[in-house]
Write a protein that holds these residues in place. Sequence first.
Motif, PDB file in Angstrom:
ATOM      1  N   SER A 223       0.825  -1.212   0.000  1.00 34.27           N
ATOM      2  CA  SER A 223       0.000   0.000   0.000  1.00 34.27           C
ATOM      3  C   SER A 223       0.859   1.262   0.000  1.00 34.27           C
ATOM      4  N   GLY A 224       0.673   2.088  -1.015  1.00 35.66           N
ATOM      5  CA  GLY A 224       1.457   3.306  -1.130  1.00 35.66           C
ATOM      6  C   GLY A 224       0.751   4.504  -0.522  1.00 35.66           C
ATOM      7  N   PHE A 225       1.291   5.695  -0.787  1.00 34.49           N
ATOM      8  CA  PHE A 225       0.759   6.918  -0.204  1.00 34.49           C
ATOM      9  C   PHE A 225      -0.685   7.168  -0.638  1.00 34.49           C
TER      10      PHE A 225
ATOM     11  N   THR B   8      -3.278   4.694   0.706  1.00 31.51           N
ATOM     12  CA  THR B   8      -3.468   4.819   2.140  1.00 31.51           C
ATOM     13  C   THR B   8      -4.262   6.070   2.482  1.00 31.51           C
ATOM     14  N   MET B   9      -3.946   7.177   1.787  1.00 34.01           N
ATOM     15  CA  MET B   9      -4.655   8.428   2.078  1.00 34.01           C
ATOM     16  C   MET B   9      -6.148   8.281   1.800  1.00 34.01           C
ATOM     17  N   PHE B  10      -6.484   7.607   0.694  1.00 32.41           N
ATOM     18  CA  PHE B  10      -7.894   7.509   0.311  1.00 32.41           C
ATOM     19  C   PHE B  10      -8.553   6.218   0.794  1.00 32.41           C
ATOM     20  N   ARG B  11      -7.819   5.425   1.567  1.00 32.37           N
ATOM     21  CA  ARG B  11      -8.365   4.222   2.171  1.00 32.37           C
ATOM     22  C   ARG B  11      -9.099   3.332   1.182  1.00 32.37           C
TER      23      ARG B  11
ATOM     24  N   GLU C  94      -6.310  -1.434   0.334  1.00 29.60           N
ATOM     25  CA  GLU C  94      -5.433  -0.958   1.408  1.00 29.60           C
ATOM     26  C   GLU C  94      -5.972  -1.412   2.763  1.00 29.60           C
TER      27      GLU C  94
ATOM     28  N   TYR D 114      -4.067  -3.811   5.340  1.00 26.86           N
ATOM     29  CA  TYR D 114      -3.694  -3.380   6.688  1.00 26.86           C
ATOM     30  C   TYR D 114      -4.246  -4.336   7.746  1.00 26.86           C
TER      31      TYR D 114
ATOM     32  N   TRP E   5      -8.015  14.752   7.082  1.00 27.02           N
ATOM     33  CA  TRP E   5      -8.499  13.370   7.023  1.00 27.02           C
ATOM     34  C   TRP E   5      -7.516  12.513   6.214  1.00 27.02           C
ATOM     35  N   LEU E   6      -7.059  13.048   5.057  1.00 28.27           N
ATOM     36  CA  LEU E   6      -6.100  12.301   4.234  1.00 28.27           C
ATOM     37  C   LEU E   6      -4.808  12.048   5.021  1.00 28.27           C
ATOM     38  N   ALA E   7      -4.336  13.100   5.716  1.00 25.88           N
ATOM     39  CA  ALA E   7      -3.078  12.969   6.462  1.00 25.88           C
ATOM     40  C   ALA E   7      -3.236  11.974   7.605  1.00 25.88           C
TER      41      ALA E   7
ATOM     42  N   ASN F  66      -5.267   9.391   7.656  1.00 28.62           N
ATOM     43  CA  ASN F  66      -5.227   8.043   7.071  1.00 28.62           C
ATOM     44  C   ASN F  66      -3.797   7.635   6.762  1.00 28.62           C
ATOM     45  N   LEU F  67      -3.054   8.569   6.175  1.00 31.91           N
ATOM     46  CA  LEU F  67      -1.677   8.259   5.772  1.00 31.91           C
ATOM     47  C   LEU F  67      -0.848   7.814   6.969  1.00 31.91           C
TER      48      LEU F  67
ATOM     49  N   GLY G 295      -1.621   4.317   8.363  1.00 30.18           N
ATOM     50  CA  GLY G 295      -1.458   3.155   7.495  1.00 30.18           C
ATOM     51  C   GLY G 295      -0.008   2.729   7.402  1.00 30.18           C
ATOM     52  N   ARG G 296       0.268   1.919   6.383  1.00 29.72           N
ATOM     53  CA  ARG G 296       1.604   1.357   6.228  1.00 29.72           C
ATOM     54  C   ARG G 296       2.695   2.427   6.068  1.00 29.72           C
ATOM     55  N   PRO G 297       2.493   3.475   5.216  1.00 24.03           N
ATOM     56  CA  PRO G 297       3.564   4.468   5.097  1.00 24.03           C
ATOM     57  C   PRO G 297       3.814   5.207   6.413  1.00 24.03           C
TER      58      PRO G 297
ATOM     59  N   LYS H  46       8.956  11.850  -0.537  1.00 21.84           N
ATOM     60  CA  LYS H  46       7.508  11.905  -0.748  1.00 21.84           C
ATOM     61  C   LYS H  46       6.853  12.844   0.257  1.00 21.84           C
TER      62      LYS H  46
END
Lengths: 252, 310
Positions: A111-113, A116-119, A123, A127, B169-171, B173-174, B177-179, B206
């Motif tokens: 799972s990349g950026f 992950t951001m947009f779930r 992803e 997870y 919200w995006l941040a 989630n980021l 998560g994995r990153p 990134k």
Amino acid sequence: MSAPILELNSVAHAFGGLNVLRDVSFAVPRGGIAGLIGPNGSGKTTLFNIASGYLVPNAGEIRLEGRAITRDSVPARSRAGLIRTFQTPKIFGHMTVAENVAMGLYMKTRSGFAATMFRGPAERREYRRIEAEAEAMMDRFGLLPLSKTRAGELPAGQQRLVEIARARMAGPKLLLLDEPSSGLSHDEVQRLRRWIEELAAEGITILLVSHDMGLMNVCQRVHALYFGKIIAIGTMADIQADPAVRDAYLGG
Amino acid sequence: MSRLSLWIVLSVLAICALPFVLERHSTELMIFAAFYAIAGLGVGLLLGQCGIVNLAQAFFYGIGAYASAYGTVVLGWTPALGMLVGVGVAGLIALAIGWPILKLTGFFLALATLGIGIIGTILFFEWDWLTGGTLGIGGLPPLSIAGFAFDTPDRFYFLAWGVALGLLWLAHNLTNGRPGLAMRAVRDAAPAVEGLGVDIHGLRIKVFVICAMLGALAGSLFAHYVSYVSVESFTVQRSIVFLLIPVIAGPRVVWGVVPGALFVTLVPEWLTGFGDIHQMLFGLVLVVVVTLLPEGLTGLPARLGRRVTR
């Protein structure tokens, strides 16, 4: 006969004018548990750093499964299946035990950026898989009751276990363990010993560095390093009987 | 519903209700707080998740603002295109700068970003064919998207906070998560992260690019809102304010940039009531906050909770 999993050919390294490793050559065959012993300052950790890529040697060559990796980066070697632990455990102190162990799965997941951001559903699924696998691994190493604890708050012995569980999550072909028993109680060392044998039984080749002669008995083959040179190779019993090793340890 | 999500819902409701009760001046301050929250979110991700001090954010803020100003006023672009170009250019510049400097760590990296921030200000000043120099560029049109113009403070308020909350919200989630796991791990023990097959340099690049794009987006919104841009808005001092936002809030908590941004916008405003010494007072307040709250503003509830239960 396949190539040895790890080969060091004529490796030499100096810090300033101090020759830490002088023409070291040895091979670790695939499967089983190999050991490396030597008094303080004999170059064990330098050798580990060179094998795992944290240090580029002045001379010599490293091969992993027959392929030269001397100039490969640390992550490249990890992806090729060479994973290590550190003499002082390098755990992620602000993260929970569960997160520490989950990190081991990083290179087996994708799972990349953006995802992950947009779930994205993929992803989320991935997870959940990471969490589930980390939980199973924690259970195996008796860490499950500590899963929500910050790893930095654990005593040294448990930090070592976290590091080993994390390394196992990374799916190594070759696992380098640097002094895994230091800071562990007698009981913990016995358990560690069983885990090392279990990992070897799963087909993971292990190279172990330790001062703990009791623990070193798990090794099928031990290499004795003294002032940057390999002075003896054999079973632990052979090594302990070797006159050159006795001299080195007893200050002869 | 967890306590955290309850807090989030309450905060969002409060943000939605505010323009109906605030007078115009306060609404305007809240709009500026949204710009700060967006730009500060970038700096906060770098600082809190990667342990990188970025003192160049005003440079990227400026890129977004000038792209919108030059694009809409001189070239006649639509506001959306100007914003897009600003964010894209900031991202590319961050990529080009980040590649070499993100091999540095700690103080050296912080100094490198400071250098970039200073160079940025000088370029904005000297390249007056593009930026208007000290005169600046005025007459930006109000931001409009698909024919809807954000031409009143209330409309702009909802736009700015909508964007800010969406990005948060995006941040969030980021980082969950994995990153995010890898980023936080790098802060604690970088060598071990490399040993797990992570390309740390790539990861840091990134986040740096994301930080720059957030800065540019905030700058572009700012430019459209005030409809005039000049070089004083993009100095290193502004970068320091952006850095203060996560520092004051406690950088590890992503949503902390909201209280952080409110702090750097509202506290100096309240202190102007004390006359000429208000800047000194703000300095004093900062010292008091970081001394009494080492975990930042976001550590305050837990701290109070401990005190009550004791």
